[in-house]
Scaffold this motif. Structure first.
Motif, mmCIF file in Angstrom:
data_model
loop_
_atom_site.group_PDB
_atom_site.id
_atom_site.type_symbol
_atom_site.label_atom_id
_atom_site.label_comp_id
_atom_site.label_asym_id
_atom_site.label_seq_id
_atom_site.Cartn_x
_atom_site.Cartn_y
_atom_site.Cartn_z
ATOM 1 N N MET A 166 -2.340 7.086 19.709
ATOM 2 C CA MET A 166 -2.136 8.511 20.201
ATOM 3 C C MET A 166 -0.855 8.963 19.765
ATOM 4 N N ALA A 167 0.176 8.093 19.718
ATOM 5 C CA ALA A 167 1.592 8.566 19.053
ATOM 6 C C ALA A 167 1.522 9.011 17.721
ATOM 7 N N GLN A 168 0.767 8.167 16.937
ATOM 8 C CA GLN A 168 0.498 8.369 15.363
ATOM 9 C C GLN A 168 -0.259 9.707 15.169
ATOM 10 N N TYR A 169 -1.411 9.766 16.009
ATOM 11 C CA TYR A 169 -2.033 11.025 15.824
ATOM 12 C C TYR A 169 -1.082 12.407 16.191
ATOM 13 N N SER A 170 -0.143 12.056 17.238
ATOM 14 C CA SER A 170 0.494 13.339 17.370
ATOM 15 C C SER A 170 1.868 13.484 16.425
ATOM 16 N N GLN A 171 2.214 12.527 15.985
ATOM 17 C CA GLN A 171 3.089 12.514 14.708
ATOM 18 C C GLN A 171 2.544 13.106 13.684
ATOM 19 N N ARG A 172 1.572 12.921 13.308
ATOM 20 C CA ARG A 172 0.724 13.319 11.964
ATOM 21 C C ARG A 172 0.406 15.276 12.673
ATOM 22 N N ALA A 173 -0.122 15.259 13.680
ATOM 23 C CA ALA A 173 -0.130 16.822 13.838
ATOM 24 C C ALA A 173 1.088 17.474 13.957
ATOM 25 N N SER A 174 1.995 16.647 14.363
ATOM 26 C CA SER A 174 3.534 17.556 14.244
ATOM 27 C C SER A 174 3.698 17.755 12.778
ATOM 28 N N VAL A 175 3.452 16.990 11.995
ATOM 29 C CA VAL A 175 3.647 17.423 10.309
ATOM 30 C C VAL A 175 3.101 18.418 10.107
ATOM 31 N N GLY A 176 1.629 18.261 10.512
ATOM 32 C CA GLY A 176 0.715 19.478 10.023
ATOM 33 C C GLY A 176 1.388 20.971 10.655
ATOM 34 N N LEU B 102 1.050 -1.278 -0.088
ATOM 35 C CA LEU B 102 -0.132 0.145 0.101
ATOM 36 C C LEU B 102 0.785 1.246 -0.166
ATOM 37 N N ALA B 103 0.380 2.255 0.357
ATOM 38 C CA ALA B 103 0.998 3.436 0.238
ATOM 39 C C ALA B 103 0.513 4.580 1.012
ATOM 40 N N SER B 104 1.178 5.401 1.226
ATOM 41 C CA SER B 104 0.489 6.658 2.182
ATOM 42 C C SER B 104 1.496 7.999 1.861
ATOM 43 N N PRO B 105 0.674 9.171 1.762
ATOM 44 C CA PRO B 105 1.682 10.421 1.653
ATOM 45 C C PRO B 105 2.537 10.736 2.705
ATOM 46 N N GLU B 106 3.943 10.788 2.550
ATOM 47 C CA GLU B 106 4.784 11.000 3.795
ATOM 48 C C GLU B 106 5.560 12.060 3.268
ATOM 49 N N ILE B 107 5.885 12.930 4.145
ATOM 50 C CA ILE B 107 6.812 14.002 3.834
ATOM 51 C C ILE B 107 8.048 14.064 4.741
ATOM 52 N N ARG B 108 9.244 14.664 4.453
ATOM 53 C CA ARG B 108 10.169 14.830 5.274
ATOM 54 C C ARG B 108 10.774 16.350 5.192
ATOM 55 N N PHE B 109 11.099 16.822 6.330
ATOM 56 C CA PHE B 109 11.295 18.289 6.747
ATOM 57 C C PHE B 109 12.976 18.328 6.789
ATOM 58 N N HIS B 110 13.357 19.411 6.156
ATOM 59 C CA HIS B 110 15.003 19.707 6.660
ATOM 60 C C HIS B 110 14.579 20.901 7.667
ATOM 61 N N ILE B 111 15.160 20.750 8.778
ATOM 62 C CA ILE B 111 15.016 21.654 9.881
ATOM 63 C C ILE B 111 16.326 22.632 10.069
ATOM 64 N N ASP B 112 16.222 23.710 9.992
ATOM 65 C CA ASP B 112 17.339 24.563 10.481
ATOM 66 C C ASP B 112 18.089 24.244 11.826
ATOM 67 N N SER B 113 19.449 23.886 11.837
ATOM 68 C CA SER B 113 19.859 23.477 13.107
ATOM 69 C C SER B 113 19.948 24.507 14.064
ATOM 70 N N GLU B 114 19.638 25.664 13.816
ATOM 71 C CA GLU B 114 19.660 26.886 14.945
ATOM 72 C C GLU B 114 18.304 27.072 15.386
ATOM 73 N N THR B 115 17.641 27.580 14.453
ATOM 74 C CA THR B 115 16.080 28.069 14.860
ATOM 75 C C THR B 115 15.024 26.929 15.073
#
Length: 975
Positions: free
Chosen positions: A810-820, A617-630
């Motif tokens: 709940m961990a799954q939901y919080s991870q999705r919320a963090s992506v949002g 199966l598939a699910s839309p997943e994204i990856r963030f590049h995070i600034d190391s300072e901010t």
């Protein structure tokens, strides 16, 4: 004149208190009618004109209008018209309006201040001739209506030469008024009798959906617990957990055991004050009244809502359809699941008011009425509120303010909301937990070596995502003289450090899982274990629990053995680094050869697994590049999977299946396994219908049939079509859960998605408590540890399973919320134009998926009911499709959209998607890319941002002692 009223009341302790109330009555209150000889008229001009010409053919003589509370609440637009004058506003009506609707009361005050309206406020409850006492057993609504009728009667007797007409839309109040020979009329009848003002007929509010019976009561009475229990026992009622919809506050479902589908609840009247996660009792409607979920997305706008129009029952268009599901109403609440909720305070529009609305961050939770004098201080803040009660005559539940989390939009406040809303334990580990940790420096003792298999000579390596510090699995592969392969999966031995019943064991059990947010990690166990002593870091000796197979070149298992071991990983690689070692033929070191052997065997395992019916199966997943300072996101993109991702996955699956078989063999009644139930056929209906409209027939009779059907559903003109079908298939699946084998029958053990008859979790004990339990079971099986009472108690194990299932969800939901949250932060100052595909068509919206970012958002469409819209969309539920301006939007259609963040709603900032192509005049927006040069510059800037992000990530990993990820540096290191 002073009236005393005495009554008895019991306090909480059961003591009877005598309470005396005083009510002052006056005889000098002016009626407000011009030229009244009986009243002491003030010097200023009278507001009510005695001889004003009538605009009503039904009441041709001059008259005064006295509206009741019902009219004020529902027909204020009519009363605000310049054609309506000479209006008496009673204090009884104003008090009720202020209590029921502060915005409406504010409009009333503006109305009263208008000099040309000729409105007058009469303090009827303090006039000696218009005050009446409440009789025992009389409802507040009936008492209010009696006060209003008494005032209307007094005006007719007092103001000679001018009639006073009572306006009411309440049937019972109108019936009683006519019985008392009181001039009265419905608002609609009065409006229709105004021939010079036909425009008012369009402003009449429809009151057909009002609550039957007592107009002051919003909801039906909840049945008592005894009646509910008797009804459930007899089958009259069903019980289950209530789930509210997050995009339509007038709809929810109740999961009832024994029914294939959840019970659908539609309309605020039928929801009857149920709150998310409450255990409720429902009464099923007859089958002809079963309905289908609404296709509308509806938001509760709080103060501005017209309550009378939202009580409704299932729309007629939803009834009796072939796809209708069980539908009913909530008749009582068995157990409330109220908790503390995060959100913001929406201030009362009346400045001096202390009653405000709390707007939850969770769209599934209703607004809450709170009382606080700190309204101005809390404006713009994230706050926590608790629900105290929900009376049946209150539109919203009542609660109180708990604490302030900080300013809305700050990352600290938003992360705190995210964790609290999903019930993620995130406080610091207690002193008792920290006391359970081993002291540093930690060393392996001779006794440890004697009790374990020494594998420090084996070329073991780990393969993980970039920046991973909690490394809990490693692999090795070597060819045997027989031509077969020895393959090993080595898992961190966390159970060595976490003993049953200790403070750290209880804390890990409570947390259940590690939670991975975009910018932080909430560990299940302290960092000393998760990132150090238990982490299988490169070049360091660590304890492991090893699963070792001898397999043929065709990946057939010859035999399996399990034992606790000591390993020393040769390298901690990223997926990219491992892929480079496999692909670069010049690299012939032991680790590279081991990886190639693993990769070739993994391909065989995967092919066989898919042939057996495992779903890809598939699910839309994204990856963030995070600034190391901010720590702010500086780039976002869809996750890219390599062969090495699949390689690691295949051997983790194989280890989990092998361990499951072993512990079930030894502990058939108390093994902890993981199952994935087969979805009921109804779950697949949206998927099957969507595929049929594209000319493909999906067979959902089994997982294998579904996988084969999905493989054939390919459109050469749309390479993303098959991926979207698989995303839709993922959303049809049931939740996978942990369970104890002694609590359900063997035929329910299967894992549908993996096509495995038996499965467990063994490979991630650093981040999952379920794996620690499985390690303890396996250690007993292999004779390397002793058992204990709780481990063999199937009820205790099932209780643990229920808890970790909840924590995992709940961990799954919080991870999705963090992506949002980080998606919003990324797009906050950006506007992007990207290619997307229509994933879902609703009655008033289309959902679009953007593959580049793995993002999904909704485009709201104006419908035919909105006459002021520049363009009208027509919804066809058979296709389904939306059509406007000669353009039709259907599922899987390719579109170009504009992405930005809507910041007007500080409570719930959301990603806004606007349509660019196909062009629909009056609806689509123009592209901001005016020429090819600008587009090229934008792409160049994107590449620069990505490169900057990668550089920041490399610096961060070097400073943390992690591995490099660039191909050139990886090659140099290998050489």
């Amino acid at each position: 004149m002073l009236k005393h009223k005495t009554f008895l009341k019991k306090n909480r302790r059961g003591n009877v208190l005598k309470i005396v109330r005083e009510h002052y009555l006056r005889d000098d209150l002016w009626c407000g009618v011009q030229g009244c000889e009986d009243c002491r008229q003030p010097a200023h001009e009278a507001p009510l004109e005695r001889a004003a010409p009538s605009v009503s053919s039904a009441v041709p003589e001059p008259h005064l209008l006295l509206p009741d509370t019902n009219v004020i609440l529902h027909q204020l637009e009519i009363l605000s018209s310049d054609a309506i004058k000479n209006v008496i506003l009673l204090k009884t009506v104003l008090d009720e309006a202020r209590k029921r609707s502060p915005p409406l009361y504010k409009k009333l005050t503006d109305l009263m201040s208008s000099t040309n309206k000729h409105c007058y406020v009469f303090i009827n409850e303090h006039h000696k001739d218009t005050y009446v006492e409440r009789v025992p057993g009389e409802t507040s609504n009936d008492y209010s209506d009696r006060l209003i009728r008494r005032a209307a009667l007094w005006y007719n007797e007092h103001a000679t030469g001018v009639k006073t007409l009572l306006l009411t839309d309440d049937r019972e109040n109108l019936r009683r008024a006519r019985k008392e020979d009181l001039p009265s009329m419905r608002v609609s009848a009065y409006v229709w009798s105004m021939p010079d003002h036909p425009e008012l007929a369009d402003q009449l509010a429809s009151l057909e959906l009002g609550v039957p019976g007592d107009g002051a009561v919003c909801y039906p009475e909840h049945l008592g617990l005894a009646l509910l229990q008797a009804g459930i026992k007899s089958g009259t009622y069903r019980q289950g957990k209530f789930f509210a919809r997050d995009d339509n506050y007038l709809e929810g479902t109740v999961m009832v055991e024994g029914l294939e589908q959840p019970v659908l609840i539609q309309g605020r009247y039928n929801l009857n004050r149920a709150v998310q996660d409450d255990i409720v009792a429902v009464e099923l409607f007859p089958r002809e009244r079963w309905s289908v979920p609404s296709n509308l997305a509806i938001e509760d706008v709080g103060f501005d809502n017209d309550f009378s129009c939202e009580l409704g029952f299932p729309p007629e268009c939803c009834l009796g359809q072939a796809a209708a599901q069980p539908t009913g109403r909530v008749v009582g609440v068995i157990k409330r699941k109220w908790r503390q909720y995060c959100g913001m305070v929406e201030l009362n529009p009346i400045p001096e008011e202390i009653h405000h609305q709390f707007v939850p961050a969770n769209g599934r939770v209703p607004r809450v009425l709170i009382q606080t004098a700190r309204g101005q201080q809390l404006a713009g803040k994230r706050v926590v509120v608790t629900i105290d009660s929900w009376p049946r005559n209150s539109r919203y539940p009542l609660g109180h303010f708990c604490r302030d989390l900080g300013k809305i939009g700050t990352k600290s406040a938003e992360n705190e909301v995210l964790l609290l809303e999903h019930d993620v334990p995130h406080s610091h580990f207690s002193d008792g937990v920290m006391a359970c940790l081993p002291r540093l420096p930690w060393e392996i003792t001779p006794q440890d070596v004697a009790n374990r298999v020494d594998l420090r000579h084996v070329d073991v390596c780990s393969v993980d995502p970039p920046g991973c510090t909690d490394i809990d699995d490693a692999l090795h592969c070597k060819r045997l003289e027989s031509g077969n392969f020895e393959v090993g999966v080595h898992i961190a031995d966390v159970s060595h450090f976490i003993r049953p019943g200790t403070a750290i064991d209880k804390e890990a059990a409570n947390r259940g899982t590690t939670v991975y947010l975009i910018d932080k990690r909430i560990d299940m166990v302290p960092d000393l274990l998760s990132s150090n002593l238990c982490s299988l870091r490169g070049g360091e000796e660590r304890f492991a629990f090893s699963c070792i197979w001898e397999v043929t070149p065709d990946a057939e298992i010859v035999h399996t053995k399990f034992h606790k071991s000591i390993i020393r990983s040769r390298a901690a690689l990223t997926y990219g680094e491992a892929q480079l070692k496999i692909d670069d033929a010049s690299q012939q070191d032991a680790v590279s050869q081991s990886l190639r052997g693993l990769n070739s065997l993994a391909k065989v395992l995967k092919r066989r697994r898919l042939e057996n019916g495992a779903l890809l199966l598939a699910s839309p997943e994204i990856r963030f590049h995070i600034d190391s300072e901010t720590h702010d996101p500086i780039d976002v993109q869809a996750k890219q999977l390599l062969e090495t991702n699949s390689m690691v996955e295949e051997f983790m699956l194989l280890a989990n299946v092998s361990v499951a078989e072993k512990i079930l063999e030894e502990f058939p009644e108390c093994a902890l396994l993981r199952r994935h139930p087969q979805p009921p056929p109804n779950n697949f209906q949206p998927l099957v219908k969507a595929a049929e409209l594209q000319g493909f027939k999906l067979n959902v009779d089994s997982n294998k049939a579904l996988q084969e059907s999905l493989n054939l559903a390919v459109r050469p003109d749309n390479p993303y079509f098959n991926t979207m079908l698989r995303i839709m298939a993922t959303r049809c699946m049931m939740q996978a859960v942990y369970f104890c084998t002694g609590t359900i029958s063997r035929d329910q053990f299967q894992h549908y998605g993996l096509a495995a008859p038996i499965y467990t979790h063994f490979t991630s004990p650093i981040r999952r408590y379920a794996d620690i339990i499985v390690h303890r079971l396996l250690a007993v099986v292999t004779g390397q540890d002793s058992t204990y009472k709780e481990l063999l108690d199937k009820r205790r194990t099932q209780s643990t399973c229920n808890h970790i299932n909840y924590r995992h969800r709940m961990a799954q939901y919080s991870q999705r919320a963090s992506v949002g949250l980080h998606t919003h932060l990324f797009f906050k100052e950006r506007v992007r134009e990207e290619e997307g595909y229509v994933l879902l068509v609703k009655q008033n919206a289309v959902s679009v998926l953007v593959p580049k970012y793995g993002l999904e958002s909704t485009i709201l469409l104006p419908g035919s009911e909105r006459e002021n819209a520049r363009v009208q969309f027509v919804y066809d539920d058979k296709v389904p499709s939306q059509a406007a301006g000669g353009v039709t939007l259907k599922t899987f259609d390719k579109v170009i959209v504009q992405l930005s963040v809507e910041s007007r709603n500080v409570q719930q900032q959301k990603l806004v998607m606007k349509l660019i192509k196909p062009e629909i005049p009056g609806f689509t927006v123009e592209s901001q890319r005016t020429d090819p040069t600008e587009a090229a510059e934008t792409e160049a800037m994107d590449e620069l941002v990505t490169a900057t992000a990668e550089t920041a990530q490399r610096k961060k990993r070097r400073s943390a002692g992690g591995a490099e990820t660039t191909p050139k540096r990886a090659k140099r290191k290998a050489k």
